[in-house]
Write a protein that holds these residues in place. Structure first.
Motif, PDB file in Angstrom:
ATOM      1  N   GLY A  36     -12.333  -6.104  -6.659  1.00  0.00           N
ATOM      2  CA  GLY A  36     -11.188  -6.181  -7.548  1.00  0.00           C
ATOM      3  C   GLY A  36     -10.793  -7.596  -7.910  1.00  0.00           C
ATOM      4  N   ASN A  37      -9.912  -7.703  -8.886  1.00  0.00           N
ATOM      5  CA  ASN A  37      -9.488  -8.989  -9.421  1.00  0.00           C
ATOM      6  C   ASN A  37      -8.000  -8.983  -9.706  1.00  0.00           C
ATOM      7  OD1 ASN A  37      -9.965 -11.638 -10.798  1.00  0.00           O
ATOM      8  ND2 ASN A  37      -9.363 -10.461 -12.606  1.00  0.00           N
ATOM      9  N   VAL A  38      -7.284  -9.968  -9.237  1.00  0.00           N
ATOM     10  CA  VAL A  38      -5.865 -10.219  -9.507  1.00  0.00           C
ATOM     11  C   VAL A  38      -4.933  -9.321  -8.691  1.00  0.00           C
ATOM     12  CG1 VAL A  38      -4.044 -10.281 -11.265  1.00  0.00           C
ATOM     13  CG2 VAL A  38      -6.287 -11.195 -11.797  1.00  0.00           C
ATOM     14  N   ILE A  39      -5.215  -8.013  -8.649  1.00  0.00           N
ATOM     15  CA  ILE A  39      -4.367  -7.095  -7.900  1.00  0.00           C
ATOM     16  C   ILE A  39      -5.199  -6.381  -6.832  1.00  0.00           C
ATOM     17  CG2 ILE A  39      -2.781  -6.729  -9.815  1.00  0.00           C
ATOM     18  CD1 ILE A  39      -4.143  -4.052 -10.326  1.00  0.00           C
ATOM     19  N   ASP A  40      -4.515  -5.748  -5.867  1.00  0.00           N
ATOM     20  CA  ASP A  40      -5.180  -5.036  -4.783  1.00  0.00           C
ATOM     21  C   ASP A  40      -5.163  -3.546  -5.082  1.00  0.00           C
ATOM     22  OD1 ASP A  40      -6.252  -4.100  -2.458  1.00  0.00           O
ATOM     23  OD2 ASP A  40      -4.656  -4.828  -1.138  1.00  0.00           O
ATOM     24  N   GLY A  73      -1.116 -19.651  -4.048  1.00  0.00           N
ATOM     25  CA  GLY A  73      -1.202 -18.904  -5.296  1.00  0.00           C
ATOM     26  C   GLY A  73      -2.259 -17.816  -5.333  1.00  0.00           C
ATOM     27  N   CYS A  74      -3.123 -17.771  -4.345  1.00  0.00           N
ATOM     28  CA  CYS A  74      -4.112 -16.694  -4.297  1.00  0.00           C
ATOM     29  C   CYS A  74      -4.570 -16.476  -2.866  1.00  0.00           C
ATOM     30  CB  CYS A  74      -5.309 -16.983  -5.212  1.00  0.00           C
ATOM     31  SG  CYS A  74      -6.326 -18.400  -4.754  1.00  0.00           S
ATOM     32  N   THR A  75      -5.001 -15.262  -2.592  1.00  0.00           N
ATOM     33  CA  THR A  75      -5.522 -14.901  -1.282  1.00  0.00           C
ATOM     34  C   THR A  75      -6.607 -13.846  -1.464  1.00  0.00           C
ATOM     35  OG1 THR A  75      -3.908 -13.126  -0.951  1.00  0.00           O
ATOM     36  CG2 THR A  75      -3.330 -15.300  -0.075  1.00  0.00           C
ATOM     37  N   LEU A  76      -7.362 -13.626  -0.416  1.00  0.00           N
ATOM     38  CA  LEU A  76      -8.278 -12.501  -0.364  1.00  0.00           C
ATOM     39  C   LEU A  76      -7.502 -11.316   0.188  1.00  0.00           C
ATOM     40  CD1 LEU A  76     -11.312 -11.741  -0.772  1.00  0.00           C
ATOM     41  CD2 LEU A  76     -11.605 -12.194   1.672  1.00  0.00           C
ATOM     42  N   ALA A  77      -7.564 -10.185  -0.499  1.00  0.00           N
ATOM     43  CA  ALA A  77      -6.806  -9.010  -0.061  1.00  0.00           C
ATOM     44  C   ALA A  77      -7.343  -8.476   1.264  1.00  0.00           C
ATOM     45  CB  ALA A  77      -6.903  -7.912  -1.120  1.00  0.00           C
ATOM     46  N   PRO A  78      -6.508  -7.797   2.045  1.00  0.00           N
ATOM     47  CA  PRO A  78      -6.998  -7.126   3.258  1.00  0.00           C
ATOM     48  C   PRO A  78      -8.118  -6.152   2.892  1.00  0.00           C
ATOM     49  CG  PRO A  78      -4.600  -7.151   3.207  1.00  0.00           C
ATOM     50  CD  PRO A  78      -5.054  -7.626   1.862  1.00  0.00           C
TER      51      PRO A  78
END
Length: 344
Positions: free
Chosen positions: A247-251, A299-304
């Motif tokens: 995915g990109n931007v949202i989880d 400003g950004c992270t890797l989602a769980p």
């Protein structure tokens, strides 16, 4: 196509318009906004969006604005699905209504938006744009989702999870904000799968899930067993065909628990909170707010990983952790490549 051309060259393909800001109001001679400090009063904020607030990119701005509203920092209103032809009118209406910070994405209406900013020097404008600040319009600051750091990390995971080493990538338009994330993802994939191949396609829309899904199906038919879901609709195709997606931007992991293995998340809060503080303090000026999307700035992270926790090889996750640490401490920098990515 380069983004440095005349406005007419970009009106069809991309949301970018080349900026040639003409002149400046005399009241804008100073670096900061000539406005009073708003102290503890909630700041009147309005946003103008060209797409629904559910759309990935805009949803992150909307989320951050609602969080600031819930804290009592701002009053927040917005317009969604605003056409480019109506964008300037809506901006002016919000200015006339007394809003002191205007948010939005002006990629298709650069010239008009900056003209509005010149006409309302006491209003701050924080607008999505890949063009740089212009001191001649000192109350207009651009931002963009520079989440290449998280995209790179998601690519490392993707490279370890593909079996065919054939990855499909579906984007909206080949413009800088999309291109840089795709390139970062591809670089991350190469860390785990140096021989990986990519099928790259753009659907010519920011919100057309059926077309994105159809394009993704074609890439799966072409051998892809993992898809980079830059647009809505791609993960649906992956789910139906039993392949993985990033995915990109949202989880969206909760929506696709057996499909979305990782996601690069954009957090707009650092960008917006900086702007709110600057406007309230009377120090808002033309500067590049894109830096607040970097991982080192929150400003950004890797989602769980959610349901994929433990399914990604441990050595791969160790590499992700190592690279994340290096990104945050500045010892490793993810390349920012705004050129159009190509299939190989």
């Amino acid at each position: 196509m380069s983004r440095r051309g005349n406005l007419s060259e970009f009106s069809g393909l991309s949301r970018r318009a080349v900026l040639k800001a003409a002149g400046a109001s005399a009241v804008l001679a100073t670096a900061g906004l000539p406005m009073r400090a708003f102290a503890a009063d909630p700041l009147k904020v309005a946003a103008v969006y060209t797409v629904p607030v559910e759309q990935q990119w805009v949803s992150r701005i909307h989320k951050a604005a609602n969080a600031a509203k819930e804290r009592g920092d701002i009053e927040y209103v917005y317009s969604e699905n605003t056409s480019n032809n109506d964008y300037e009118r809506v901006m002016r209406e919000y200015c006339e209504a007394g809003h002191k910070l205007i948010l939005g994405e002006v990629f298709g209406v650069e010239d008009a938006a900056r003209a509005v900013a010149r006409d309302y020097p006491d209003v701050a404008f924080l607008m999505g744009s890949s063009f740089k600040p212009d001191d001649a319009v000192s109350n207009f600051s651009p931002f963009d989702n520079y989440i290449q750091d998280a995209s790179y990390l998601s690519g490392i995971i993707a490279g370890a999870m593909t079996k065919s080493k054939n990855i499909g990538m579906v984007g909206g338009y080949p413009i800088p904000e999309v291109n840089r994330l795709m390139h970062a993802f591809m670089a991350g994939v190469k860390e785990s799968a140096p021989d990986a191949k990519f099928q790259v396609a753009f659907i010519g829309s920011w919100f057309d899930p059926p077309k994105a899904k159809e394009t993704a199906f074609a890439q799966i038919d072409g051998g892809a067993d993992l898809l980079y879901a830059e647009r809505f609709g791609v993960s649906d195709a992956a789910k139906e065909r039993g392949v993985l997606a990033v995915g990109n931007v949202i989880d969206t992991q909760a929506d696709y628990p057996e499909t979305v293995v990782a996601s690069a998340l954009w957090h707009f809060e650092p960008t917006l909170d900086k702007a709110i503080a600057d406007v309230k303090g009377g120090s808002f000026k033309a500067e590049d707010y894109g830096v607040y999307s970097f991982m080192k700035n929150g400003g950004c992270t890797l989602a769980p990983l959610g349901t994929f926790e433990g399914k990604v090889p441990a050595d791969v996750m160790a590499k992700v952790t190592e690279k994340e640490k290096a990104i945050k401490d500045g010892s490793f920098t993810v390349e920012i490549d705004d050129s159009e990515p190509k299939s190989n």
